[in-house]
Design a protein around this motif. Structure first.
Motif, PDB file in Angstrom:
ATOM      1  N   LYS A  96       0.946  12.659  -0.701  1.00  0.00           N
ATOM      2  CA  LYS A  96       2.025  12.251  -1.595  1.00  0.00           C
ATOM      3  C   LYS A  96       2.338  13.360  -2.583  1.00  0.00           C
ATOM      4  CE  LYS A  96       2.209   8.047  -3.222  1.00  0.00           C
ATOM      5  NZ  LYS A  96       1.965   6.793  -4.000  1.00  0.00           N
ATOM      6  N   GLU A 119      -7.019   6.162   7.474  1.00  0.00           N
ATOM      7  CA  GLU A 119      -5.676   6.514   7.060  1.00  0.00           C
ATOM      8  C   GLU A 119      -5.713   7.756   6.180  1.00  0.00           C
ATOM      9  OE1 GLU A 119      -2.414   3.687   5.451  1.00  0.00           O
ATOM     10  OE2 GLU A 119      -3.325   4.602   3.663  1.00  0.00           O
ATOM     11  N   ILE A 154       2.360   9.222   5.838  1.00  0.00           N
ATOM     12  CA  ILE A 154       1.248   8.314   6.105  1.00  0.00           C
ATOM     13  C   ILE A 154       0.845   8.415   7.567  1.00  0.00           C
ATOM     14  CG2 ILE A 154       0.485   5.906   6.051  1.00  0.00           C
ATOM     15  CD1 ILE A 154       3.339   5.857   4.205  1.00  0.00           C
ATOM     16  N   HIS A 155      -0.441   8.660   7.802  1.00  0.00           N
ATOM     17  CA  HIS A 155      -0.993   8.613   9.164  1.00  0.00           C
ATOM     18  C   HIS A 155      -2.077   7.544   9.177  1.00  0.00           C
ATOM     19  CE1 HIS A 155      -2.184   9.834  13.158  1.00  0.00           C
ATOM     20  NE2 HIS A 155      -3.445   9.940  12.748  1.00  0.00           N
ATOM     21  N   ASN A 156      -1.719   6.377   9.703  1.00  0.00           N
ATOM     22  CA  ASN A 156      -2.637   5.245   9.768  1.00  0.00           C
ATOM     23  C   ASN A 156      -3.043   5.050  11.221  1.00  0.00           C
ATOM     24  OD1 ASN A 156      -3.349   2.273  10.105  1.00  0.00           O
ATOM     25  ND2 ASN A 156      -3.135   2.384   7.874  1.00  0.00           N
ATOM     26  N   LEU A 175      -3.078   9.697   3.608  1.00  0.00           N
ATOM     27  CA  LEU A 175      -1.810   9.611   2.901  1.00  0.00           C
ATOM     28  C   LEU A 175      -1.638  10.860   2.041  1.00  0.00           C
ATOM     29  CD1 LEU A 175      -0.215   6.565   1.189  1.00  0.00           C
ATOM     30  CD2 LEU A 175      -0.474   8.654  -0.135  1.00  0.00           C
ATOM     31  N   SER A 179       6.059  10.469   0.480  1.00  0.00           N
ATOM     32  CA  SER A 179       4.730  10.204   1.040  1.00  0.00           C
ATOM     33  C   SER A 179       4.788  10.302   2.556  1.00  0.00           C
ATOM     34  CB  SER A 179       4.233   8.806   0.645  1.00  0.00           C
ATOM     35  OG  SER A 179       4.112   8.671  -0.747  1.00  0.00           O
ATOM     36  N   SER A 214       0.813  -1.206   0.000  1.00  0.00           N
ATOM     37  CA  SER A 214       0.000   0.000   0.000  1.00  0.00           C
ATOM     38  C   SER A 214       0.849   1.260   0.000  1.00  0.00           C
ATOM     39  CB  SER A 214      -0.910   0.010   1.228  1.00  0.00           C
ATOM     40  OG  SER A 214      -1.744  -1.115   1.217  1.00  0.00           O
ATOM     41  N   TYR A 215       2.106   1.157   0.358  1.00  0.00           N
ATOM     42  CA  TYR A 215       2.924   2.351   0.505  1.00  0.00           C
ATOM     43  C   TYR A 215       4.132   2.330  -0.424  1.00  0.00           C
ATOM     44  CZ  TYR A 215       0.103   1.841   4.601  1.00  0.00           C
ATOM     45  OH  TYR A 215      -0.961   1.639   5.431  1.00  0.00           O
TER      46      TYR A 215
END
Length: 575
Positions: A442, A438, A462-464, A440, A460, A45-46
């Motif tokens: 980018k 989440e 990412i805050h999950n 994201l 990117s 996913s990332y």
């Protein structure tokens, strides 16, 4: 359960009808052994997605556009793989194959050897038959057997793949038949930090994965029917896990003036059997049938594109049965022609987790995985794309997901002593499912400084956040990749790349004593020099992990140190 059985029987009938129809409509198909172009991502996913020209040999295997007449089989190369190297399976190096002068013969064999007992062999052959038929065959073997700092045990990684595709036409419809076979073997160090690293070689986790895929794609004949893709795949590991998948996905398009309606469907069946010797794992078999049907209408007005529609999804398994509807809407508008484009989106989707897909992300999952479908209940996206000038392009945006059943990889708990099985020593992972959200963000920029220089950069953040406020286990807070190439005359090309991952949270549980760990971030940098000695021979020199990093994506599975590879490639024509 009765509802699931009725749904299973009806959908299996449709699936068999779809497979039969694709076979009848392409009567001249030829059996072949098929090509696997998949490259294992990090946490998929990332994963970064920068691509620089010239493109790769795999592009000749991309048959997504089957409507072109005649089909193109141009042979070109990818200058950068953009995958971290020297990590077992999940973060492996893909040998760089370059074509500096752009005129080399299309078929090749390549051999490379290097430090850390690394070696590889790959080959690629394409043969055209007339204007509309071609056979493509590829093979690839890679292995890495070198030592890791402070570890006396064996560290082995090897993967072999044989792939092939046959593409032709039947009754004016292009079609493709493909088959791939893959074997991946891993014996890699990984024990908890609390143990003496140099004295625990017996705790290495060994695993062997076998997989095979047979697929058929029927293209469009420029009418309303837009294609049908059918696929059958099998997968097994060394501890009694066997998986079978079957799917069929038709598409149709209806267009009038500036309006278009797209219809698509997908029927997929998953069967997982787990015959495990380990009595401590309460593994259960899993069967699931997923059916979806989507429709979207596209309207155009003075440069504004509006796409509106939705997707129905029906899921049936031993553990759950449900029906969902995901509305979908996309707005595309050129704020400044060619230079600034706005994209807004609202949607939802699902994806069925399966063991093969999970092990592609993390090769050290212990047997006994419980499967679920992941559901993105809402997806909101905002993107700005465009060009600074003719040489430089950019994109920036964000995506918000509200998800259900997100899979997180967490270190499997253990008793603190050497277990009966290699994965029972605190060195394997289990799956934790959680709802949550989440965000994201980018950004990407790529372009040319001049005819010799190409550069690209992507970042990117990412805050999950799981709904239970626990940590997002083994999800990095950011990723950063950069790449570049320099053409030095017609014979030389230099390429470089780096990829960085932020630190991640993980758990270590020993005898019910749980400790939260922080897996350090890392940067993997590579530099490759390619020299075309003639039209038939070229040589490459690669420096991998130039910063000599010891951290890895998974706790206690470090990458090896700096590595130097030397490769020799022979290009030839097939008469």
């Amino acid at each position: 359960m009765k509802g699931f059985k009725r749904h299973s029987h009806s959908c299996m009938c449709w699936l068999l009808i779809g497979l039969s129809a694709s076979s009848l409509m392409a009567q001249t198909q030829t059996d072949s052994t098929g090509v696997k172009t998949e490259v294992i991502d990090v946490v998929k996913s990332y994963s970064p997605s920068i691509v620089l020209r010239p493109k790769s040999k795999q592009s000749v295997l991309d048959f997504s556009d089957l409507s072109s007449q005649p089909p193109l089989f141009d042979y070109v190369h990818e200058s950068l793989s953009l995958r971290p190297s020297n990590l077992p399976s999940d973060l492996r190096d893909v040998p760089v194959i370059l074509e500096p002068n752009g005129s080399l013969p299309p078929n090749y064999f390549r051999l490379y050897m290097g430090t850390s007992q690394s070696a590889g062999l790959s080959g690629f052959v394409t043969k055209k038959f007339g204007l509309s038929s071609a056979l493509v065959i590829g093979l690839d073997h890679q292995q890495l057997n070198g030592a890791i700092n402070d570890v006396q045990g064996i560290t082995d990684y090897g993967e072999s793949a044989l792939t092939a595709k046959w593409r032709s036409k039947s009754r004016r419809r292009p079609y493709e038949v493909a088959m791939s076979l893959n074997r991946k073997a891993i014996h890699w160090y990984g024990v908890p930090d609390t143990l003496n690293l140099s004295q625990m070689p017996a705790m290495d986790f060994g695993q062997v994965y076998h997989s095979g895929t047979l697929s058929h794609h029927l293209g469009t004949d420029a009418g309303w029917f837009n294609g049908l893709t059918s696929q059958l795949s099998v997968f097994s590991d060394a501890y009694g896990v066997d998986q079978f998948k079957l799917s069929a996905a038709p598409k149709a398009t209806f267009q009038k003036n500036k309006s278009r309606i797209d219809l698509s469907g997908n029927i997929s069946y998953l069967n997982l059997r787990q015959s495990l010797e380990d009595a401590s794992i309460s593994a259960t078999d899993y069967q699931a049938l997923n059916t979806d049907l989507s429709a979207a209408m596209t309207l155009q007005w003075q440069g504004l594109n509006v796409i509106a529609g939705g997707r129905f999804w029906v899921h049936g398994s031993k553990t759950s049965n449900e029906i969902r509807f995901f509305p979908e809407a996309t707005l595309q508008y050129p704020l400044i022609k060619k230079w600034l484009n706005l994209n807004l989106g609202f949607s939802g989707d699902y994806s069925q987790y399966d063991v093969q897909g999970l092990t592609n992300k993390n090769s050290f999952i212990a047997p006994g995985v419980v499967l679920n479908p992941r559901i993105n209940r809402q997806i909101l996206s905002f993107d700005l794309t465009g060009a600074i000038n003719k040489q430089w392009h950019y994109s920036a945006g964000m995506k918000y997901r509200n998800f259900q059943n997100e899979a997180y990889f967490v270190r499997r708990s253990w008793t603190g002593v050497l277990g009966q099985y290699p994965y029972d020593a605190g060195n394997s992972f289990s799956i934790n499912y959680s709802d949550g959200s989440e965000l994201l963000v980018k950004g990407q920029i790529s372009g040319r400084l001049n005819q010799q220089w190409q550069l690209a950069l992507e970042a990117s953040v990412i805050h999950n956040q799981p709904a239970d406020l626990s940590e997002a286990w083994n999800v990095p807070g950011f990723t950063l990749v950069g790449s570049g190439s320099y053409q030095l005359g017609p014979e030389f090309m230099i390429t470089g790349q780096f990829i960085g991952y932020g630190s991640r949270s993980d758990l270590l549980t020993i005898n019910d004593q749980t400790t939260q760990l922080r897996v350090p971030g890392f940067i993997d940098a590579q530099l490759h020099l390619n020299y075309a000695m003639s039209d038939n021979f070229s040589a490459s020199l690669s420096g991998i992990n130039l910063l000599n990093q010891w951290n890895g994506l998974w706790g206690n599975y470090p990458i090896q140190g700096i590595r130097i590879d030397l490769g020799l490639q022979y290009n030839f024509n097939w008469p």
